[in-house]
Design a protein around this motif. Structure first.
Motif, short mmCIF file in Angstrom:
data_model
loop_
_atom_site.label_atom_id
_atom_site.label_comp_id
_atom_site.label_asym_id
_atom_site.label_seq_id
_atom_site.Cartn_x
_atom_site.Cartn_y
_atom_site.Cartn_z
N PHE A 134 0.82 -1.21 0.00
CA PHE A 134 0.00 0.00 0.00
C PHE A 134 0.85 1.26 0.00
N MET A 135 0.18 2.36 -0.36
CA MET A 135 0.70 3.71 -0.18
C MET A 135 -0.49 4.58 0.19
N VAL A 136 -0.39 5.23 1.36
CA VAL A 136 -1.48 6.07 1.84
C VAL A 136 -0.89 7.37 2.38
N GLY A 137 -1.66 8.46 2.30
CA GLY A 137 -1.13 9.77 2.66
C GLY A 137 -1.36 10.18 4.10
N ALA A 138 -1.59 9.24 5.00
CA ALA A 138 -1.78 9.59 6.41
C ALA A 138 -1.26 8.45 7.28
N GLN A 139 -0.88 8.78 8.50
CA GLN A 139 -0.45 7.75 9.44
C GLN A 139 -1.69 7.04 9.99
N LEU A 140 -1.70 5.71 9.95
CA LEU A 140 -2.86 4.95 10.38
C LEU A 140 -2.59 4.21 11.67
N GLU A 141 -3.62 4.14 12.48
CA GLU A 141 -3.51 3.38 13.73
C GLU A 141 -3.28 1.90 13.40
N GLY A 142 -2.27 1.31 14.01
CA GLY A 142 -1.95 -0.09 13.77
C GLY A 142 -0.93 -0.30 12.67
N PHE A 143 -0.52 0.78 12.00
CA PHE A 143 0.47 0.70 10.92
C PHE A 143 1.68 1.57 11.30
N ASP A 144 2.89 1.04 11.13
CA ASP A 144 4.07 1.84 11.46
C ASP A 144 4.67 2.52 10.23
N VAL A 145 4.13 2.24 9.05
CA VAL A 145 4.62 2.86 7.81
C VAL A 145 3.43 3.33 6.97
N MET A 146 3.70 4.25 6.03
CA MET A 146 2.67 4.74 5.11
C MET A 146 2.85 4.16 3.71
N VAL A 147 3.97 3.47 3.50
CA VAL A 147 4.21 2.75 2.24
C VAL A 147 4.73 1.36 2.58
N LYS A 148 4.16 0.34 1.96
CA LYS A 148 4.64 -1.02 2.14
C LYS A 148 4.78 -1.69 0.78
N LEU A 149 5.95 -2.28 0.52
CA LEU A 149 6.21 -2.96 -0.74
C LEU A 149 6.84 -4.32 -0.45
#
Length: 451
Positions: A134-149
């Motif tokens: 994923f790539m998202v433009g905000a910090q999400l609860e439960g996620f430590d990164v905003m881009v994952k590949l």
């Protein structure tokens, strides 16, 4: 693979750099200034440049790819060196496509709602232990990164921004992803500094719809007349699936979503967010999540960072901050808070901070945007107008644009703070809307006003 980032400190760029580092790539980068949280995150991964500035000597023939950020200029010394050496130079979205060309690409587009919809989808996937890139433009609860590949995940979910790709690639980012599954949430004129006319702006969404791959699909918000027109007029032979706002009620400050199993309380609120939820449900179903599992997961979604983020609450008052700055977002967010707390006085404060909002010609788009608020306040800094090299904007122009006789206008940060801190917020809702910080407002201090 050796990848060098020119302007590594950007919000999107540093997240991509970290994602590639986590994937095992050799990552280097440069920037002339880097602020937190980018600075701390890069430092934790050993990716923070030793010194700030541009160093052409960093660019060597053994670099496999250069990723160029929007913060860099077309005459950047490192970029010129890379061009001279004939290195492969990617924009941020180009590189994301390169990393995901063998995956099912899910792209969420729209002038508003795309961050929230992307966040909802990722929340549901995370809740059910479905691993996706994923790539998202905000910090999400439960996620430590905003881009994952990764190499192994089948799906990648991409927030489809319509802003430009790089200083040497003037195409909107979302034109480069070639989605298999797409969503279009809304079209409302934005980024006037890049798209000077409404027609020019709408054209970018037509190109986006036409970029969906053969055999692909698009879900679209049929309540937005422009979205409906653009999607239905496209000759691209794809599946076109409309969605609309689901039924809901608000009782005692709680939103209840109508589901096949009856009313279900949810954390997010406002017609625009319920509309976003309907779009997210469709996309999750395309990705293998059935309706019951979607509802179970979405009940715990609290919202994306800076999107209707509750910063304080007492038994009689509440305060929210929101990233809203475009006219459509301001109107939707203001209406949502008033609907949720109908019996409280709503004090809505908007900072005009972006190029578009400080443009004298664009200001008229704000007509009626704050009408739902009981008390409407607009703050803008004449100094910010000077920095952006725009024509001066007067208080009278602001008043004429909003068409509200009782509009309160501040141009001095101290005057605005004094107004705020001398308010009695008993039985009131406070809404702070801005992509800036009102000239240095201490939001922690604001939370103490609500008790």
């Amino acid at each position: 693979m050796n990848v060098h980032f020119i302007a590594i400190g950007g919000a999107a760029m540093h997240n991509l750099a970290i994602a590639l580092h986590n994937k095992g790539y050799q990552v280097t980068g440069s920037d002339d200034v880097i602020f937190d949280p980018s600075k701390t995150r890069l430092q934790a991964k050993g990716l923070l440049p030793e010194t700030f500035g541009w160093y052409p000597e960093k660019i060597t023939a053994n670099i496999d790819a250069v990723v160029l950020g929007m913060h860099a200029k077309a005459d950047n010394p490192e970029l010129l060196k890379a061009q001279k050496l004939g290195l492969k130079i990617y924009s941020y979205p180009e590189f994301l496509y390169e990393q995901s060309k063998n995956k099912t690409r899910v792209v969420i587009g729209g002038s508003h709602g795309k961050t929230t919809i992307t966040s909802m989808i990722l929340h549901v996937m995370h809740y059910h232990d479905r691993d996706v890139d994923f790539m998202v433009g905000a910090q999400l609860e439960g996620f430590d990164v905003m881009v994952k590949l990764t190499e192994e995940n089948d799906f990648i979910v991409l927030e489809g921004d319509e802003y430009l790709s790089s200083p040497i690639d003037r195409r909107p980012k979302f034109h480069l992803y070639k989605p298999n599954i797409a969503l279009l949430s809304g079209i409302a004129w934005d980024h006037i500094n890049v798209f000077p006319t409404y027609e020019n702006y709408v054209e970018q969404f037509k190109i986006f719809v036409d970029s969906i791959v053969l055999g692909g699909s698009i879900n679209y918000n049929e309540e937005d007349a422009e979205v409906k027109r653009v999607v239905e007029a496209s000759a691209n032979p794809i599946r076109k699936i409309a969605y609309q706002t689901p039924e809901y009620t608000v009782e005692d400050g709680e939103t209840l979503l109508e589901t096949p199993e009856g009313p279900m309380p949810i954390e997010v609120f406002g017609k625009h967010n319920l509309n976003n939820l309907a779009g997210a449900k469709w996309i999750c179903q395309h990705m293998g999540i059935d309706e019951d599992d979607f509802y179970e997961a979405i009940a715990t979604f609290k919202g994306a960072s800076k999107r209707l983020e509750k910063i304080a609450e007492s038994s009689t008052s509440v305060a929210y901050k929101d990233f809203a700055h475009s006219p459509s977002k301001v109107a939707a967010t203001t209406k949502a808070v008033k609907e949720q707390y109908a019996n409280r006085t709503l004090v809505a404060c908007l900072e005009l901070h972006t190029y578009s909002s400080l443009n004298a010609e664009f200001l008229k788009e704000y007509k009626g945007a704050l009408d739902t608020a009981d008390v409407a306040v607009v703050f803008y800094s004449p100094h910010a107008v000077e920095i952006k090299k725009l024509d001066a904007v007067s208080e009278q122009q602001i008043a004429d644009a909003f068409k509200r006789d009782d509009l309160i206008i501040y141009t001095n940060p101290d005057d605005f703070k004094n107004y705020l801190f001398y308010q009695n917020f008993d039985n009131k809702s406070l809404l702070l809307m801005s992509s800036g910080n009102y000239g240095g407002l201490d939001f922690d201090a604001v939370t103490k006003l609500i008790d």
